[in-house]
Design an enzyme around this catalytic site. Structure first.
Site, PDB file in Angstrom:
ATOM      1  N   HIS A 229       0.911  -1.205  -0.043  1.00 56.21           N
ATOM      2  CA  HIS A 229      -0.089  -0.105  -0.141  1.00 56.21           C
ATOM      3  C   HIS A 229       0.620   1.217   0.162  1.00 56.21           C
ATOM      4  CE1 HIS A 229       0.552  -0.804   4.319  1.00 56.21           C
ATOM      5  NE2 HIS A 229       0.589   0.500   4.616  1.00 56.21           N
ATOM      6  N   LYS A 233       6.313   5.474  -1.062  1.00 50.55           N
ATOM      7  CA  LYS A 233       6.870   6.119  -0.391  1.00 50.55           C
ATOM      8  C   LYS A 233       8.586   6.088  -1.019  1.00 50.55           C
ATOM      9  CE  LYS A 233       4.403   5.946   3.868  1.00 50.55           C
ATOM     10  NZ  LYS A 233       4.106   5.535   5.220  1.00 50.55           N
ATOM     11  N   HIS A 258       2.739   9.960  -2.857  1.00 49.70           N
ATOM     12  CA  HIS A 258       3.230   8.393  -2.860  1.00 49.70           C
ATOM     13  C   HIS A 258       1.906   7.276  -3.261  1.00 49.70           C
ATOM     14  CE1 HIS A 258       0.887   7.929   0.952  1.00 49.70           C
ATOM     15  NE2 HIS A 258       0.671   6.695   0.597  1.00 49.70           N
ATOM     16  N   HIS A 284      -5.963   3.710  -0.878  1.00 53.31           N
ATOM     17  CA  HIS A 284      -5.891   3.471   0.479  1.00 53.31           C
ATOM     18  C   HIS A 284      -6.069   4.976   1.369  1.00 53.31           C
ATOM     19  CE1 HIS A 284      -1.469   4.132   0.062  1.00 53.31           C
ATOM     20  NE2 HIS A 284      -1.758   4.266   1.527  1.00 53.31           N
ATOM     21  N   HIS A 285      -5.979   5.937   0.488  1.00 54.80           N
ATOM     22  CA  HIS A 285      -5.955   7.332   1.591  1.00 54.80           C
ATOM     23  C   HIS A 285      -7.259   7.881   0.917  1.00 54.80           C
ATOM     24  CE1 HIS A 285      -2.703   7.604   3.981  1.00 54.80           C
ATOM     25  NE2 HIS A 285      -2.009   6.852   3.045  1.00 54.80           N
ATOM     26  N   ASP A 313      -4.762  -0.065   7.876  1.00 52.81           N
ATOM     27  CA  ASP A 313      -3.529   0.867   8.168  1.00 52.81           C
ATOM     28  C   ASP A 313      -3.787   2.057   9.086  1.00 52.81           C
ATOM     29  OD1 ASP A 313      -1.098   1.926   7.233  1.00 52.81           O
ATOM     30  OD2 ASP A 313      -2.024   3.336   5.732  1.00 52.81           O
TER      31      ASP A 313
END
Length: 376
Positions: A229, A233, A258, A284-285, A313
């Site tokens: 995920h 980064k 990222h 995922h954000h 997360d």
């Protein structure tokens, strides 16, 4: 209980049903179960074992043997070893009088082996890769015949070729999983996290996916790919990624990138696992109310993998001590998830989060980094 010989119609039904199941299955352990069941039903045996060759250990092994757990024996030993070594099928009317039969297992289990039929099976190149072994004919005659050998040879010919394809598929999938896990850990190491973070998120995601109602395959896929995920980064400068203080707006925009970077790294693959990893890396954000990033997706426009990974997360991020914060106590984490239900997070996923919270905490404690004893 003794049974009557199968009619031609019954036999054809068994063959076509199992061939259809085997051809549509991609997991090795499930294919082996289907193979064992097909062999047992076709020739009316009490038990059927599927043996494979483990070249690395010099052993024959079975993960599927009706009535027993995994067995490993040296290559060349026993009746199955003889059949594989010679490439020829073997029929024994009474194993008690055959020196090639290993009677020790019968003595240990109390099971009485009498009639045995063993058929090697080969891959597409003609190489022997394993064998069927059926035990104790369940008809009044009580022994296997040449007709049984022909039937089991037919099954072995088909199953051996199918098995090779499944084994190759599994090898590719296992390689993908290994790459995904390693790359996920690399991403976390750059942000001074340990590999346990991605392992915890993977396990949380699996538990939540199952409780949400995803299939076994979907839940396993999510567990396999969720470690990726934060792979994006790798492109974030250390000075921004590990800054202990508050980020500027410009730095926060760099951090947010990222998700796009991760998606760009993974989106080109047609492999199921890497394609799923690309979705998670990108989404995922995202937030249920549309206020997330990178695309401001809302509600069910966010893939369920992204919605579940978001919960997993955040739970781990809050539970763990990081360079910029202390670990949160469990009560504070619970309060946040209640407040963010329907805002940041999918309400249904939050509900299963609370249903499975004890299990999630157990996973957290089992895979603890030793840095967050105050959490909980």
């Amino acid at each position: 209980m003794l049974r009557k010989d199968l009619t031609s119609e019954q036999l054809l039904t068994i063959i076509f049903e199992y061939m259809a199941k085997i051809s549509s299955e991609s997991k090795l352990d499930k294919v082996l179960v289907l193979m064992a069941n097909m062999g047992r039903e076709m020739i009316l045996a009490d038990r059927c074992t599927v043996w494979l060759i483990d070249e690395s250990s010099g052993e024959l092994y079975t993960t599927v043997a009706h009535g027993v757990r995994e067995i490993r024996i040296p290559i060349g030993s026993g009746l199955v070893g003889h059949a594989i070594a010679t490439g020829e099928p073997v029929i024994i009317e009474d194993a008690r009088h055959d020196p090639r039969h290993n009677a020790e297992n019968d003595r240990k289990t109390g099971y009485q082996t009498k009639s045995i039929i063993t058929i090697p099976f080969r891959n597409n190149d003609g190489e022997t890769i394993g064998a069927y072994q059926a035990i104790n004919k369940m008809t009044e005659a009580g022994k296997f015949t040449d007709y049984d050998m022909n039937l089991l040879s037919l099954a072995a010919s088909y199953a051996g070729k199918s098995l090779e394809s499944v084994m190759l598929h599994q090898e590719i999938a296992d390689t993908q999983r290994e790459i995904i896990s390693t790359m996920g850990e690399i991403g976390e190491i750059r942000s001074k996290e340990t590999g346990n973070h991605v392992r915890r998120v993977a396990e949380y995601s699996y538990v939540l996916a199952k409780a949400y109602g995803l299939s076994d395959r979907e839940a396993e896929t999510l567990r396999d790919v969720s470690p990726m995920h934060d792979i994006g980064k790798v492109a974030i400068p250390d000075a921004v990624l590990n800054k202990p203080g508050k980020l500027t707006d410009e730095e926060y925009d760099i951090i947010k990138s990222h998700t796009r970077v991760g998606h760009q790294l993974l989106k080109g693959s047609r492999r199921e696992l890497l394609a799923a990893a690309a979705i998670i890396a990108e989404q995922h954000h995202e937030k249920w109310d549309g206020s997330g990033y990178p695309h401001g997706l809302a509600g069910e426009d966010i893939h369920i993998f992204g919605r579940i990974t978001a919960v997993a997360d955040v739970f781990d991020a809050l539970s763990a001590e990081r360079v910029y914060k202390a670990a949160w106590p469990l009560e504070r984490i619970e309060k946040l998830f209640r407040e963010e239900r329907g805002r940041h997070f999918d309400p249904a996923v939050v509900d299963v989060f609370f249903d499975k919270l004890d299990e999630l905490v157990d996973i957290r404690d089992r895979l603890n980094d030793g840095l967050n004893e105050e959490a909980g």
